[in-house]
Design an enzyme around this catalytic site. Sequence first.
Site, PDB file in Angstrom:
ATOM      1  N   MET A  74      21.991  43.232  25.907  1.00  0.00           N
ATOM      2  CA  MET A  74      20.692  42.597  25.422  1.00  0.00           C
ATOM      3  C   MET A  74      20.544  42.336  27.057  1.00  0.00           C
ATOM      4  O   MET A  74      19.283  41.385  27.328  1.00  0.00           O
ATOM      5  CB  MET A  74      21.092  41.887  24.773  1.00  0.00           C
ATOM      6  N   ASP A 127      45.386  41.720  37.157  1.00  0.00           N
ATOM      7  CA  ASP A 127      45.914  43.562  37.059  1.00  0.00           C
ATOM      8  C   ASP A 127      46.480  43.625  38.525  1.00  0.00           C
ATOM      9  O   ASP A 127      47.429  44.031  38.215  1.00  0.00           O
ATOM     10  CB  ASP A 127      45.105  44.581  36.856  1.00  0.00           C
TER      11      ASP A 127
END
Length: 156
Positions: A74, A127
């Site tokens: 949204m 990562d």
Amino acid sequence: MELTHLDKRQNPKMVDVSLKDSTQREAIASGKITMGKEAFGAIKEQRVKKGAVLQTAIIAAIMGAKRTSELIPMCHPLFLSSVKCNITELESENAFILEVRAKTFGQTGVEMEALMGVNIGLLTIYDMVKAIDKTMVLSEICLLEKSGGKSGHFVR
């Protein structure tokens, strides 16, 4: 209480901001990544095989802020006038704090963009260093400050 993201039939909707005044809006968010001593040292000494971890995390944080509306259903797409990042070392905790400051001039705030930048930046660190330390923890992700708009100024 009326939910702003549901219509009268309880279907999801994006809030209509077309009648809201455009104002200068700014948000600052931060978060922490804690790791083992070996991973912390490898980042500080730029010995990570995947490259310059902190610099890459800053680029990722900026990219994350810019693409927030693509991932949070949204959120309105925003024209960001500025995204600035700062990373602080916490040697005593083998941790880094990432702070992201997002700015726009518009009809809706930039809190989600700042928070998304923090998350993506910290995940990038994870990562790039996970081969050294899989026990890293992301924590304390929060909005520190926001200004502009109807709800006014907020400081944590």
